[in-house]
Design an enzyme around this catalytic site. Structure first.
Site, PDB file in Angstrom:
ATOM      1  N   TRP A 227      -9.282   6.753  -9.048  1.00 29.61           N
ATOM      2  CA  TRP A 227     -10.481   6.943  -9.866  1.00 29.61           C
ATOM      3  C   TRP A 227     -10.279   6.417 -11.287  1.00 29.61           C
ATOM      4  CZ3 TRP A 227     -15.426   7.708  -9.040  1.00 29.61           C
ATOM      5  CH2 TRP A 227     -15.811   8.088  -7.753  1.00 29.61           C
TER       6      TRP A 227
ATOM      7  N   ASN B  61     -11.005   1.798   2.304  1.00 23.24           N
ATOM      8  CA  ASN B  61     -10.459   1.631   0.955  1.00 23.24           C
ATOM      9  C   ASN B  61     -11.275   0.681   0.083  1.00 23.24           C
ATOM     10  OD1 ASN B  61      -8.292   2.360  -0.910  1.00 23.24           O
ATOM     11  ND2 ASN B  61      -7.751   0.201  -0.809  1.00 23.24           N
TER      12      ASN B  61
ATOM     13  N   TRP C 111     -15.717   9.789 -14.368  1.00 21.45           N
ATOM     14  CA  TRP C 111     -14.894   9.585 -13.179  1.00 21.45           C
ATOM     15  C   TRP C 111     -14.362  10.909 -12.623  1.00 21.45           C
ATOM     16  CZ3 TRP C 111      -9.915  11.374 -13.586  1.00 21.45           C
ATOM     17  CH2 TRP C 111      -9.358  11.481 -14.866  1.00 21.45           C
TER      18      TRP C 111
ATOM     19  N   TRP D 173       2.208   1.667  -3.510  1.00 18.34           N
ATOM     20  CA  TRP D 173       1.209   2.261  -4.415  1.00 18.34           C
ATOM     21  C   TRP D 173       1.303   3.788  -4.394  1.00 18.34           C
ATOM     22  CZ3 TRP D 173      -1.731   0.716  -8.307  1.00 18.34           C
ATOM     23  CH2 TRP D 173      -2.094  -0.623  -8.430  1.00 18.34           C
TER      24      TRP D 173
ATOM     25  N   TRP E 263     -20.460   9.643 -21.489  1.00 19.14           N
ATOM     26  CA  TRP E 263     -21.012   9.561 -20.137  1.00 19.14           C
ATOM     27  C   TRP E 263     -22.450  10.091 -20.115  1.00 19.14           C
ATOM     28  CZ3 TRP E 263     -17.833   6.821 -17.221  1.00 19.14           C
ATOM     29  CH2 TRP E 263     -16.459   6.875 -17.470  1.00 19.14           C
TER      30      TRP E 263
ATOM     31  N   GLU F   7       0.830  -1.206   0.000  1.00 19.53           N
ATOM     32  CA  GLU F   7       0.000   0.000   0.000  1.00 19.53           C
ATOM     33  C   GLU F   7       0.868   1.261   0.000  1.00 19.53           C
ATOM     34  OE1 GLU F   7      -3.426   0.140  -0.298  1.00 19.53           O
ATOM     35  OE2 GLU F   7      -3.077  -1.968  -0.746  1.00 19.53           O
TER      36      GLU F   7
END
Length: 440
Positions: free
Chosen positions: A371, A330, A348, A266, A295, A263
């Protein structure tokens, strides 16, 4: 005669311990027999964009700056704090002090990069050097790349190379907190109040800075269950504002749980992506073809999502938790992001912007990366045909509905809304929309 000083500019590094830029500023001060003046700027360019004047993050920063000031006051030192534009702050400082050099830590976001470039240029006119150091990440920019020097765009091989770099060059903690004697002596200087800046105190509950061994040890098994007390460390806010050292956290936890270490990796990965692919900061998809998706962007449905009124309990619980606390688990972040982009076919970027307003641990690189991952448009993203089923996610991760009932007390009553979309129909719709945009 103006005192000669070295400036240290606090930003996303609000601590004395293991602070890279601060360490180097103090080291030079000792060598040159100068003093360091620590400064912080409440940047109007950032604060003026915040519509909510009860912003918990501003409150947190103000509380943290006050704590640093209290520590320095006990030692006969003081922070110099300014509310306004950074360029104005440095012009004011030039009138008060003979500035030898300015030290700070690197900022990787577009605004910060441009701001620092301008400040460095302005300072250079007066022959003042500007030094920025790596501090909020462990490996930055091109420190972890492929053999040919090109950046990774897939996490797993990046993480392997990252771990090899860690083994070969494990960072050491810098004893910056021991050099505060080299700060310039000063009576306490006034810190602008929240009210002075147009903000107000909030209901902020600051999570503890300490990580729990049980949390890290059991992280792999417990991290996906939002009702689990102590399932995650809640250190995101402290990492975001640098009130704890990312190096110290990694050094203390790396040997305990590799899932937890991943994590932290990341974070480095998404900052690396932002550095090498700056178009993601310009509102563009990492994968260009995803910008052709049509969208629906239904504003009423977006409002229902924002307010936790979609009729999908796991989604609504997550959004209500975010609105009430500034935090969201998360696993639930992935579920609500998938729901917005896949079930509702809402861009998004709308979700990214909403999270940016609400998350206490908001970090541009991670938020954008998350996202884009959820929508399928990012690097190493979930495939576009992967559509989380909220019901199945609930059965897997909140089967007893503990998390859901905490945030939706009216779950079993008639006041709880019916689902605003049918899962099976939404899945067919989104796959068709994506297939149309991504056709060869």
């Amino acid at each position: 005669m103006r005192p000669s000083v070295i400036l240290f500019w606090f930003r996303r590094d609000l601590r004395f311990k293991d602070n890279t830029g601060l360490y180097h500023a103090l080291k030079l001060a000792q060598k040159l027999e100068l003093k360091v003046l620590p400064i912080f700027i409440f940047d109007k360019m950032i604060l003026d964009k915040l519509d909510d004047k009860a912003d918990r993050r501003v409150d947190f920063i103000h509380q943290t700056i006050t704590e640093l000031q209290n520590t320095l006051t006990e030692k006969g030192k003081s922070l110099w704090v300014h509310y306004g534009h950074p360029s104005e702050a440095f012009e004011a400082l030039k009138k008060q002090y003979q500035i030898h050099s300015v030290f700070t830590n690197q900022d990787y976001e577009p605004y910060g990069i441009n701001r620092d470039a301008q400040i460095a240029t302005d300072l250079a006119k007066d022959k003042i050097e500007f030094h920025a150091y790596k501090d909020q990440v462990i490996f930055e920019k091109s420190e972890v790349t492929k053999e040919d020097g090109k950046p990774y765009t897939v996490f797993t091989p990046y993480s392997r190379r990252w771990k090899a770099a860690w083994e070969a060059n494990t960072p050491k903690l810098l004893p910056s907190e021991k050099g505060l004697e080299y700060f310039i002596d000063s009576k306490p200087l006034k810190i602008p109040s929240l009210k002075d800046m147009g903000f107000e105190q909030t209901d902020l509950v600051v999570p503890a800075k300490k990580w729990k061994e049980s949390t890290v040890k059991n992280y792999t098994e417990q991290r996906n269950f939002p009702a689990k007390e102590g399932g995650t460390s809640h250190l995101g806010m402290h990492l975001r504002f640098g009130t704890i050292s990312i190096r110290q956290l990694a050094l203390e936890t790396a040997s305990i749980n590799t899932t937890y270490l991943n994590e932290l990796i990341w974070r480095d990965f998404y900052h690396m992506i932002l550095w090498h692919f700056p178009h993601v900061a310009e509102g563009k998809s990492f994968r260009a073809q995803y910008d052709f998706i049509e969208w629906r962007n239904n504003e009423k449905e977006f409002e229902a999502w924002c307010n936790g009124q979609t009729g999908y309990p796991i989604v609504d619980a997550g959004m209500r938790e975010l609105n009430a606390t500034g935090f969201m688990h998360n696993r639930v972040r992935m579920i609500v992001a998938s729901f917005l982009t896949k079930h509702l076919l809402i861009d998004w970027r709308w979700g990214e912007a909403y999270f940016a307003q609400k998350l206490l641990d908001f970090d541009f690189a991670a938020n954008n990366g998350g996202w884009q991952w959820a929508s399928g448009s990012g690097c190493d993203a979930a495939p576009y045909f992967r559509v989380f089923n909220p019901r199945l996610q609930t059965e897997k991760f909140d089967k007893q509905l503990q998390y859901i009932r905490k945030w939706i007390p009216e779950l079993d009553s008639l006041s709880y809304p019916k689902p605003i979309v049918v899962h099976e129909e939404a899945r067919v719709r989104v796959l068709a929309a994506y297939a149309k945009a991504l056709k060869p």
